[in-house]
Design a protein around this motif. Structure first.
Motif, PDB file in Angstrom:
ATOM      1  N   GLN A 173      -4.460  27.487   6.413  1.00 50.28           N
ATOM      2  CA  GLN A 173      -3.050  27.290   6.087  1.00 50.28           C
ATOM      3  C   GLN A 173      -2.383  26.630   7.287  1.00 50.28           C
ATOM      4  OE1 GLN A 173      -1.929  27.921   2.930  1.00 50.28           O
ATOM      5  NE2 GLN A 173      -4.102  28.299   2.675  1.00 50.28           N
ATOM      6  N   GLN A 174      -2.470  25.311   7.328  1.00 51.50           N
ATOM      7  CA  GLN A 174      -1.828  24.536   8.387  1.00 51.50           C
ATOM      8  C   GLN A 174      -1.152  23.347   7.738  1.00 51.50           C
ATOM      9  OE1 GLN A 174      -5.208  23.961  10.848  1.00 51.50           O
ATOM     10  NE2 GLN A 174      -5.924  22.156   9.759  1.00 51.50           N
ATOM     11  N   LYS A 175       0.059  23.090   8.170  1.00 53.37           N
ATOM     12  CA  LYS A 175       0.880  22.061   7.527  1.00 53.37           C
ATOM     13  C   LYS A 175       1.634  21.244   8.562  1.00 53.37           C
ATOM     14  CE  LYS A 175       0.262  23.823   3.373  1.00 53.37           C
ATOM     15  NZ  LYS A 175      -0.698  23.238   2.504  1.00 53.37           N
ATOM     16  N   LEU A 176       1.747  19.955   8.294  1.00 52.60           N
ATOM     17  CA  LEU A 176       2.645  19.061   9.018  1.00 52.60           C
ATOM     18  C   LEU A 176       3.810  18.824   8.070  1.00 52.60           C
ATOM     19  CD1 LEU A 176       3.207  17.250  11.457  1.00 52.60           C
ATOM     20  CD2 LEU A 176       2.023  15.418  10.241  1.00 52.60           C
ATOM     21  N   SER A 177       5.031  19.120   8.535  1.00 50.18           N
ATOM     22  CA  SER A 177       6.184  19.000   7.640  1.00 50.18           C
ATOM     23  C   SER A 177       7.283  18.153   8.265  1.00 50.18           C
ATOM     24  CB  SER A 177       6.740  20.386   7.278  1.00 50.18           C
ATOM     25  OG  SER A 177       7.231  21.041   8.410  1.00 50.18           O
ATOM     26  N   ALA A 178       8.086  17.568   7.391  1.00 46.50           N
ATOM     27  CA  ALA A 178       9.261  16.794   7.794  1.00 46.50           C
ATOM     28  C   ALA A 178      10.416  17.259   6.922  1.00 46.50           C
ATOM     29  CB  ALA A 178       9.016  15.310   7.609  1.00 46.50           C
ATOM     30  N   GLY A 179      11.587  17.419   7.539  1.00 42.50           N
ATOM     31  CA  GLY A 179      12.706  17.893   6.743  1.00 42.50           C
ATOM     32  C   GLY A 179      14.032  17.768   7.464  1.00 42.50           C
ATOM     33  N   LEU A 180      15.036  18.363   6.866  1.00 42.00           N
ATOM     34  CA  LEU A 180      16.393  18.319   7.382  1.00 42.00           C
ATOM     35  C   LEU A 180      16.887  19.738   7.651  1.00 42.00           C
ATOM     36  CD1 LEU A 180      17.915  15.676   4.954  1.00 42.00           C
ATOM     37  CD2 LEU A 180      17.172  15.315   7.309  1.00 42.00           C
ATOM     38  N   LYS A 181      17.702  19.874   8.677  1.00 41.62           N
ATOM     39  CA  LYS A 181      18.294  21.163   9.042  1.00 41.62           C
ATOM     40  C   LYS A 181      19.801  20.966   9.181  1.00 41.62           C
ATOM     41  CE  LYS A 181      18.104  22.901  13.326  1.00 41.62           C
ATOM     42  NZ  LYS A 181      17.545  23.518  14.543  1.00 41.62           N
ATOM     43  N   TRP A 182      20.570  21.828   8.503  1.00 37.48           N
ATOM     44  CA  TRP A 182      22.017  21.788   8.584  1.00 37.48           C
ATOM     45  C   TRP A 182      22.479  22.947   9.445  1.00 37.48           C
ATOM     46  CZ3 TRP A 182      25.797  18.491   7.514  1.00 37.48           C
ATOM     47  CH2 TRP A 182      27.107  18.965   7.551  1.00 37.48           C
ATOM     48  N   ARG A 183      23.183  22.627  10.546  1.00 40.21           N
ATOM     49  CA  ARG A 183      23.734  23.631  11.451  1.00 40.21           C
ATOM     50  C   ARG A 183      25.193  23.854  11.110  1.00 40.21           C
ATOM     51  NH1 ARG A 183      24.090  21.022  15.872  1.00 40.21           N
ATOM     52  NH2 ARG A 183      23.087  19.121  15.202  1.00 40.21           N
ATOM     53  N   PHE A 184      25.595  25.102  10.918  1.00 42.51           N
ATOM     54  CA  PHE A 184      26.984  25.435  10.561  1.00 42.51           C
ATOM     55  C   PHE A 184      27.858  25.512  11.790  1.00 42.51           C
ATOM     56  CE2 PHE A 184      24.356  26.965   7.134  1.00 42.51           C
ATOM     57  CZ  PHE A 184      25.029  26.518   6.031  1.00 42.51           C
TER      58      PHE A 184
END
Length: 184
Positions: A173-184
């Motif tokens: 179970q190993q993953k390379l991920s790309a995404g977005l993070k919203w900081r409040f």
């Protein structure tokens, strides 16, 4: 074991001062690489994953003043293994992971941070071969991860990350991920 883990996380969060808890929360989404695992259908004989479905991840966290944060999230992924002999069954593996981790970030400039995280993952998997019953299993595994956080706007970051959560049913179970993070 799961209830004790949740109780530990709740207790640990209450130990922080009001000043620390007042820091910035965030939420993120990501798409991760498909599973790289293989199924051992006979001694010494393995079949690679043929599904190549992207994994999905959603998470929440809380940034503290000292570049430390805590994060919890959910990731699901699926695998399919086609038997190499004709008229033989294929197998499916469905994996759902819940995790909690501590994360330390190090600034690399005004817009970039490098980070590393360590935590625990509860993995629930269902393995089935055509025309047979599903076999479910659960395991708790250590989580290790690292990545880059690029600040695109005041509250929006782009995240590139690698995570390793051990093995379940002989499938890493190993993953390379790309995404977005919203900081409040």
């Amino acid at each position: 074991m799961t209830n004790k883990f949740i109780l530990f996380l709740c207790t640990a969060s209450l130990c922080f001062s009001a000043e620390v808890l007042a820091q910035k929360p965030y939420i993120g989404i990501a798409i991760a690489t498909p599973g790289e695992g293989s199924w051992q259908y006979a001694p010494g004989k393995f079949i690679p994953n043929t599904k190549h479905e992207q994994s999905k991840k959603i998470y929440v966290g809380l940034d503290f003043k000292n570049q430390f944060s805590v994060e919890a999230g959910y990731l699901n992924s699926g695998y399919q293994f086609q038997h190499p002999e004709k008229n033989k069954s294929s197998a499916d593996l469905s994996v759902k992971m819940f995790y909690a981790a501590g994360k330390y970030s190090m600034p690399l400039g005004d817009s970039f941070d490098a980070f590393a995280k360590i935590g625990l993952t509860q993995i629930h998997s269902e393995f089935s071969v055509e025309n047979s019953n599903k076999k479910s299993s659960q395991a708790i595994r250590p989580l290790l991860g690292f990545g880059i956080d690029f600040k695109m706007a005041e509250h929006l970051d782009f995240i590139l990350e690698f995570e390793r959560d051990g093995k379940i049913n002989h499938v890493p179970q190993q993953k390379l991920s790309a995404g977005l993070k919203w900081r409040f």
